[in-house]
Design an enzyme around this catalytic site. Structure first.
Site, short mmCIF file in Angstrom:
data_model
loop_
_atom_site.label_atom_id
_atom_site.label_comp_id
_atom_site.label_asym_id
_atom_site.label_seq_id
_atom_site.Cartn_x
_atom_site.Cartn_y
_atom_site.Cartn_z
N THR A 14 7.20 -3.33 1.73
CA THR A 14 7.77 -2.43 0.72
C THR A 14 7.24 -1.02 0.95
O THR A 14 6.18 -0.83 1.53
CB THR A 14 7.44 -2.90 -0.72
OG1 THR A 14 6.03 -2.74 -0.94
CG2 THR A 14 7.86 -4.34 -0.96
N GLY A 15 8.03 -0.04 0.50
CA GLY A 15 7.62 1.35 0.70
C GLY A 15 7.64 1.73 2.17
O GLY A 15 6.76 2.43 2.66
N ALA A 16 8.70 1.27 2.86
CA ALA A 16 8.72 1.42 4.33
C ALA A 16 9.47 2.65 4.82
O ALA A 16 9.59 2.87 6.02
CB ALA A 16 9.35 0.16 4.94
N SER A 17 9.97 3.49 3.90
CA SER A 17 10.80 4.62 4.35
C SER A 17 9.99 5.78 4.93
O SER A 17 10.55 6.69 5.52
CB SER A 17 11.63 5.14 3.18
OG SER A 17 10.79 5.54 2.12
N GLY A 19 5.53 7.32 5.70
CA GLY A 19 4.08 7.18 5.52
C GLY A 19 3.52 5.86 6.02
O GLY A 19 3.87 5.35 7.10
N ILE A 20 2.64 5.29 5.22
CA ILE A 20 1.89 4.10 5.62
C ILE A 20 2.84 2.92 5.88
O ILE A 20 2.69 2.19 6.86
CB ILE A 20 0.84 3.75 4.54
CG1 ILE A 20 -0.24 4.84 4.47
CG2 ILE A 20 0.20 2.38 4.81
CD1 ILE A 20 -1.24 4.69 3.34
N GLY A 21 3.84 2.76 5.01
CA GLY A 21 4.77 1.63 5.16
C GLY A 21 5.55 1.70 6.46
O GLY A 21 5.77 0.67 7.13
N TYR A 159 -4.04 6.31 -11.90
CA TYR A 159 -3.82 5.77 -10.54
C TYR A 159 -4.93 4.78 -10.19
O TYR A 159 -4.67 3.67 -9.71
CB TYR A 159 -3.77 6.93 -9.54
CG TYR A 159 -3.59 6.51 -8.10
CD1 TYR A 159 -2.34 6.11 -7.62
CD2 TYR A 159 -4.66 6.53 -7.20
CE1 TYR A 159 -2.17 5.74 -6.28
CE2 TYR A 159 -4.50 6.17 -5.88
CZ TYR A 159 -3.26 5.77 -5.42
OH TYR A 159 -3.09 5.40 -4.10
P1 NAP Z 1 4.46 7.81 0.41
O1 NAP Z 1 4.48 8.54 1.70
O2 NAP Z 1 4.63 8.57 -0.84
O3 NAP Z 1 5.56 6.63 0.47
C1 NAP Z 1 5.74 5.80 -0.64
C2 NAP Z 1 6.73 4.72 -0.29
O4 NAP Z 1 6.85 3.84 -1.43
C3 NAP Z 1 8.15 5.23 -0.02
O5 NAP Z 1 8.74 4.39 0.95
C4 NAP Z 1 8.85 5.04 -1.37
O6 NAP Z 1 10.26 4.87 -1.28
C5 NAP Z 1 8.23 3.73 -1.80
N1 NAP Z 1 8.32 3.49 -3.24
C6 NAP Z 1 7.78 4.22 -4.26
N2 NAP Z 1 8.07 3.68 -5.44
C7 NAP Z 1 8.82 2.56 -5.18
C8 NAP Z 1 9.44 1.58 -5.98
N3 NAP Z 1 9.34 1.61 -7.31
N4 NAP Z 1 10.15 0.61 -5.38
C9 NAP Z 1 10.27 0.55 -4.03
N5 NAP Z 1 9.68 1.45 -3.21
C10 NAP Z 1 8.98 2.45 -3.78
O7 NAP Z 1 3.09 6.99 0.23
P2 NAP Z 1 1.96 6.54 1.28
O8 NAP Z 1 0.95 7.59 1.35
O9 NAP Z 1 2.60 6.04 2.52
O10 NAP Z 1 1.31 5.34 0.44
C11 NAP Z 1 1.66 4.00 0.63
C12 NAP Z 1 0.71 3.14 -0.21
O11 NAP Z 1 -0.64 3.41 0.17
C13 NAP Z 1 0.78 3.43 -1.71
O12 NAP Z 1 0.65 2.23 -2.43
C14 NAP Z 1 -0.42 4.32 -1.95
O13 NAP Z 1 -0.88 4.26 -3.28
C15 NAP Z 1 -1.41 3.75 -0.96
N6 NAP Z 1 -2.46 4.70 -0.57
C16 NAP Z 1 -2.15 5.87 0.06
C17 NAP Z 1 -3.18 6.74 0.42
C18 NAP Z 1 -2.93 8.04 1.14
O14 NAP Z 1 -3.87 8.81 1.32
N7 NAP Z 1 -1.72 8.33 1.58
C19 NAP Z 1 -4.50 6.39 0.13
C20 NAP Z 1 -4.78 5.21 -0.52
C21 NAP Z 1 -3.73 4.35 -0.86
P3 NAP Z 1 11.28 6.15 -1.32
O15 NAP Z 1 11.05 6.90 -0.03
O16 NAP Z 1 12.63 5.57 -1.38
O17 NAP Z 1 10.88 6.94 -2.51
#
Ligand code: NAP
Length: 249
Positions: A14-17, A19-21, A159
């Site tokens: 999930t969240g694959a569009s 960043g990390i996903g 958060y």
């Molecule tokens: P990101 O770049 O903001 O990407 C978030 C992803 O989650 C996007 O694919 C988004 O989809 C999807 N998403 C958000 N809400 C959703 C929902 N209700 N249903 C389905 N998909 C949803 O975030 P990221 O930095 O890659 O973070 C990924 C995970 O790692 C998160 O759980 C975050 O809390 C965790 N994390 C991140 C960091 C960091 O420094 N980046 C650090 C610690 C933990 P859309 O594109 O369609 O909106």
């Protein structure tokens, strides 16, 4: 994608569009997994990631767009996974949102949105997909939490609470599902270079970097590699793995 019969293993991210996903998805595809990729609204970018993966690695990729906190959408994911791939071997609950602010200025709407996406979404996805894994008596669930869910962060109480909840949920579910041959672990990333951190100024990022003994901000690939390590560690369950370059609290 075509609904051709697949014999390989399947991973759902999930969240694959972005960043990390997106990083995790590429690494899993490279390891031979067929993929089910989910995001909330950015269908075009999700499809682009899927077609890049498919053309480079010949992996079968199914994309689904919707909200992981909506139980009807989660049912749709479950039905599609069963129909097209017949199974889910690895579930990565990575979808998440971030908000910062003083607790005294955090609205109930913001609180609810964070809980709904980060915690309820993780619960619904586990509840939806676990039965398929229980039938096969095998599977690996990996929830993406955060170091702020382990230590708490100032001005990120909402958060942090959701990610702390994900960690506790992970440990409890690991105990519940272990007799069914399913492992449940979490990765708690530190600062990773994604859009989620785009609101930090250059100085703030510099300050964060100085608190990282390994001397750099993490990448989605760093998290993807840890996902593979967990998958390949059959005796590991109920763990919260911090991947943060040694971040100094
Ligand atoms: P990101 O770049 O903001 O990407 C978030 C992803 O989650 C996007 O694919 C988004 O989809 C999807 N998403 C958000 N809400 C959703 C929902 N209700 N249903 C389905 N998909 C949803 O975030 P990221 O930095 O890659 O973070 C990924 C995970 O790692 C998160 O759980 C975050 O809390 C965790 N994390 C991140 C960091 C960091 O420094 N980046 C650090 C610690 C933990 P859309 O594109 O369609 O909106």
């Amino acid at each position: 994608m075509s609904a051709k019969h697949i014999t390989n293993k399947t991973a759902l991210v999930t969240g694959a569009s972005r960043g990390i996903g997106a990083g995790i998805s590429k690494i899993l595809a490279g390891a031979g997994y067929n993929l089910i990729l989910v995001c909330k609204k950015n269908e075009t970018t999700l499809k682009k990631i899927a077609s890049d993966i498919h053309s480079h690695l010949d992996t079968e990729v199914l994309t689904l767009v919707g909200d992981v906190s909506d139980e009807y959408f989660v049912n749709e994911i479950k039905t599609s996974a069963r129909m097209i791939f017949g199974q889910v071997d690895v579930l990565v609950n990575n979808a998440g949102i971030w908000q910062s602010g003083l607790v005294t200025e955090t609205s109930l709407d913001t609180w609810n949105e964070l809980v709904k996406t980060n915690l309820t979404g993780t619960f619904l996805m586990c509840r939806g997909i676990a039965p398929m894994m229980i039938e096969k008596k095998s599977g690996s669930i990996i929830n993406i939490s955060s170091i702020w869910g382990v230590h708490g962060a100032s001005c990120e109480s909402a958060y942090s609470a959701t990610k702390g909840g994900v960690n506790a949920f992970t440990q409890a579910l690991a105990m519940e599902l272990a007799p069914s041959g399913i492992r449940v672990n979490a990765i708690a990333p530190g600062v990773i270079d994604t859009e989620m951190n785009s609101s930090y100024t250059k100085d703030e990022l510099q300050d964060l970097q100085e608190r990282i003994p390994l001397g750099r901000i993490g990448t989605p690939k760093d998290i993807g590699r840890t996902i593979l390590s967990i998958i390949n560690s059959p005796y590991m369950t109920g763990q919260i793995i911090t991947v943060d370059g040694g971040f100094l609290q």
